[in-house]
Design an enzyme around this catalytic site. Structure first.
Site, PDB file in Angstrom:
ATOM      1  N   GLU A   1      -0.049   9.490   1.421  1.00 18.07           N
ATOM      2  CA  GLU A   1      -0.713  10.412   2.332  1.00 18.07           C
ATOM      3  C   GLU A   1      -0.767   9.882   3.764  1.00 18.07           C
ATOM      4  O   GLU A   1      -0.819  10.671   4.712  1.00 18.07           O
ATOM      5  CB  GLU A   1      -2.150  10.641   1.847  1.00 18.07           C
ATOM      6  CG  GLU A   1      -2.973  11.496   2.764  1.00 18.07           C
ATOM      7  CD  GLU A   1      -4.351  11.757   2.213  1.00 18.07           C
ATOM      8  OE1 GLU A   1      -4.569  12.883   1.769  1.00 18.07           O
ATOM      9  OE2 GLU A   1      -5.201  10.845   2.217  1.00 18.07           O
ATOM     10  N   ASP A   2      -0.740   8.567   3.930  1.00 16.89           N
ATOM     11  CA  ASP A   2      -0.965   8.004   5.261  1.00 16.89           C
ATOM     12  C   ASP A   2       0.218   8.058   6.229  1.00 16.89           C
ATOM     13  O   ASP A   2       0.014   8.313   7.417  1.00 16.89           O
ATOM     14  CB  ASP A   2      -1.536   6.589   5.129  1.00 16.89           C
ATOM     15  CG  ASP A   2      -2.909   6.619   4.488  1.00 16.89           C
ATOM     16  OD1 ASP A   2      -3.729   7.458   4.909  1.00 16.89           O
ATOM     17  OD2 ASP A   2      -3.158   5.845   3.547  1.00 16.89           O
TER      18      ASP A   2
ATOM     19  N   CYS B   1      -5.186  10.058  -1.252  1.00 15.47           N
ATOM     20  CA  CYS B   1      -4.209   9.129  -0.653  1.00 15.47           C
ATOM     21  C   CYS B   1      -2.934   9.027  -1.450  1.00 15.47           C
ATOM     22  O   CYS B   1      -1.892   8.658  -0.917  1.00 15.47           O
ATOM     23  CB  CYS B   1      -4.763   7.714  -0.571  1.00 15.47           C
ATOM     24  SG  CYS B   1      -6.501   7.571  -0.539  1.00 15.47           S
TER      25      CYS B   1
ATOM     26  N   ARG C   1      -7.894   3.091  12.236  1.00 15.14           N
ATOM     27  CA  ARG C   1      -6.457   3.323  12.069  1.00 15.14           C
ATOM     28  C   ARG C   1      -5.901   4.403  12.997  1.00 15.14           C
ATOM     29  O   ARG C   1      -4.700   4.413  13.292  1.00 15.14           O
ATOM     30  CB  ARG C   1      -6.165   3.751  10.619  1.00 15.14           C
ATOM     31  CG  ARG C   1      -6.629   2.771   9.561  1.00 15.14           C
ATOM     32  CD  ARG C   1      -5.685   1.581   9.440  1.00 15.14           C
ATOM     33  NE  ARG C   1      -6.189   0.648   8.439  1.00 15.14           N
ATOM     34  CZ  ARG C   1      -5.921   0.721   7.145  1.00 15.14           C
ATOM     35  NH1 ARG C   1      -5.151   1.702   6.679  1.00 15.14           N
ATOM     36  NH2 ARG C   1      -6.419  -0.168   6.306  1.00 15.14           N
TER      37      ARG C   1
ATOM     38  N   ASP D   1       0.810  -1.226   0.000  1.00 10.74           N
ATOM     39  CA  ASP D   1       0.000   0.000   0.000  1.00 10.74           C
ATOM     40  C   ASP D   1       0.842   1.275   0.000  1.00 10.74           C
ATOM     41  O   ASP D   1       0.309   2.364   0.254  1.00 10.74           O
ATOM     42  CB  ASP D   1      -0.920  -0.003   1.224  1.00 10.74           C
ATOM     43  CG  ASP D   1      -2.057  -1.014   1.101  1.00 10.74           C
ATOM     44  OD1 ASP D   1      -2.882  -0.850   0.179  1.00 10.74           O
ATOM     45  OD2 ASP D   1      -2.120  -1.958   1.917  1.00 10.74           O
TER      46      ASP D   1
ATOM     47  N   HIS E   1     -11.252   6.069   6.150  1.00 13.94           N
ATOM     48  CA  HIS E   1     -10.553   7.287   6.555  1.00 13.94           C
ATOM     49  C   HIS E   1     -11.500   8.489   6.450  1.00 13.94           C
ATOM     50  O   HIS E   1     -12.440   8.469   5.651  1.00 13.94           O
ATOM     51  CB  HIS E   1      -9.372   7.552   5.619  1.00 13.94           C
ATOM     52  CG  HIS E   1      -8.181   6.672   5.851  1.00 13.94           C
ATOM     53  ND1 HIS E   1      -7.585   5.943   4.841  1.00 13.94           N
ATOM     54  CD2 HIS E   1      -7.449   6.424   6.967  1.00 13.94           C
ATOM     55  CE1 HIS E   1      -6.542   5.284   5.329  1.00 13.94           C
ATOM     56  NE2 HIS E   1      -6.442   5.548   6.613  1.00 13.94           N
TER      57      HIS E   1
ATOM     58  N   ARG F   1       1.404  -1.738   7.072  1.00 12.55           N
ATOM     59  CA  ARG F   1       1.781  -0.431   6.549  1.00 12.55           C
ATOM     60  C   ARG F   1       2.685   0.354   7.488  1.00 12.55           C
ATOM     61  O   ARG F   1       3.218   1.403   7.096  1.00 12.55           O
ATOM     62  CB  ARG F   1       0.516   0.405   6.253  1.00 12.55           C
ATOM     63  CG  ARG F   1      -0.433  -0.234   5.251  1.00 12.55           C
ATOM     64  CD  ARG F   1      -1.352   0.797   4.635  1.00 12.55           C
ATOM     65  NE  ARG F   1      -0.575   1.851   3.974  1.00 12.55           N
ATOM     66  CZ  ARG F   1      -1.091   2.970   3.494  1.00 12.55           C
ATOM     67  NH1 ARG F   1      -2.382   3.195   3.604  1.00 12.55           N
ATOM     68  NH2 ARG F   1      -0.327   3.879   2.921  1.00 12.55           N
TER      69      ARG F   1
END
Ligand code: CIR
Length: 257
Positions: A67-68, A252, A135, A62, A165, A87
């Site tokens: 962005e995460d 993202c 998350r 991923d 999200h 991740r």
């Protein structure tokens, strides 16, 4: 707001093993995903930003969703502590890249037991809405707000019930305009904005990005596209259907600052 830089990361062949809530859509096809990524990069270039393109990381399926693992504000960068185990290591890959743009005192961290994904953070000027999700936990949000306050910025928490999200369902496109879908349509938090209500069948299209006056819209969401155009924005359309198969979208896929 004006963005100068964007960071993106090419998808790897492992993208087909990305986390998904919608296995019925099938696995992403690498060859198509890479074509869509080139189109996305090109659209960003048309918006007048300098695009940093990072190489694929096969060990993190991923990792194209840059962005995460980081949140970048006008005052500094926050390396997050991504809430999905597969991740989490992405934070170590993005940090040196972020450090090309910020010196030590302007790089902060979310640390365990706090977790936070950048996809849960929506910037509205100097205010940051943060979704409390599967998350992003309470401690992660607490640390995030503490960092923001140190920089003279502020935030507020938005509990999520349905989506992965925060920005899966709500996106700010500047000028007081906010795209809202599903559980966000009626939320008190966003009552003050000019809300563009996205119909249920186009919910994925709510994830648009504003880049220097242009709004990039996903291909295949005509109601969203027309609503954004009717507000007077220039628009660019990019197909993100391969990323949709693993719950990813336009926001993202980049860090914009
Ligand atoms: C994940 O589940 O983490 C990825 N498959 C999708 C991440 C999407 N990122 C985002 O909404 N910011």
């Amino acid at each position: 707001t004006k963005f100068s830089h964007v960071i993106i990361r090419r998808p790897g062949k492992s993208l087909s093993n990305g986390i998904t809530s919608a296995p019925e859509l099938g696995q992403p096809i690498y060859e198509r995903a890479i074509e869509e990524h080139y189109d996305y990069e090109h659209a960003l270039e048309l918006c007048g930003v300098d695009v940093t393109v990072l190489p694929a990381l096969e060990e993190y399926p991923d990792s194209c969703f840059v962005e995460d693992p980081a949140v970048i504000t006008r005052c500094g960068a926050i390396i997050t502590n991504p809430g999905a185990d597969s991740r989490n290591g992405e934070k170590n890959e993005i940090e040196p890249v972020v450090r090309r743009f910020f010196d030590d005192e302007h790089v902060k961290h979310i640390v365990s037991p706090g977790t936070l994904d950048g996809g849960d953070v929506m910037m509205v000027g100097d205010h940051f809405y943060v979704g409390r999700s599967a998350r992003t936990n309470e401690e992660g949000i607490r640390q995030f707000f503490e960092i923001l306050e140190g920089w003279g910025l502020e935030g507020s928490e938005v509990p999520l019930e349905e989506v992965l999200h925060l920005k899966t369902g709500v996106n700010y496109i500047e000028d007081n305009n906010m795209l809202v879908s599903g559980e966000f349509i009626e939320k008190e938090d966003f009552a003050q904005y000019n809300k563009i209500v996205v119909p249920e069948e186009e919910a994925y299209g709510a994830n648009c990005i504003w880049v220097n006056g242009t709004v990039i819209v996903a291909e295949g969401y005509p109601t969203v596209l027309k609503a954004v155009q009717d507000l007077g924005y220039k628009t660019l359309v990019v197909d993100t259907s391969e990323y949709r198969k693993v719950d990813g979208g336009l926001s993202c896929l980049s860090l914009r600052f």
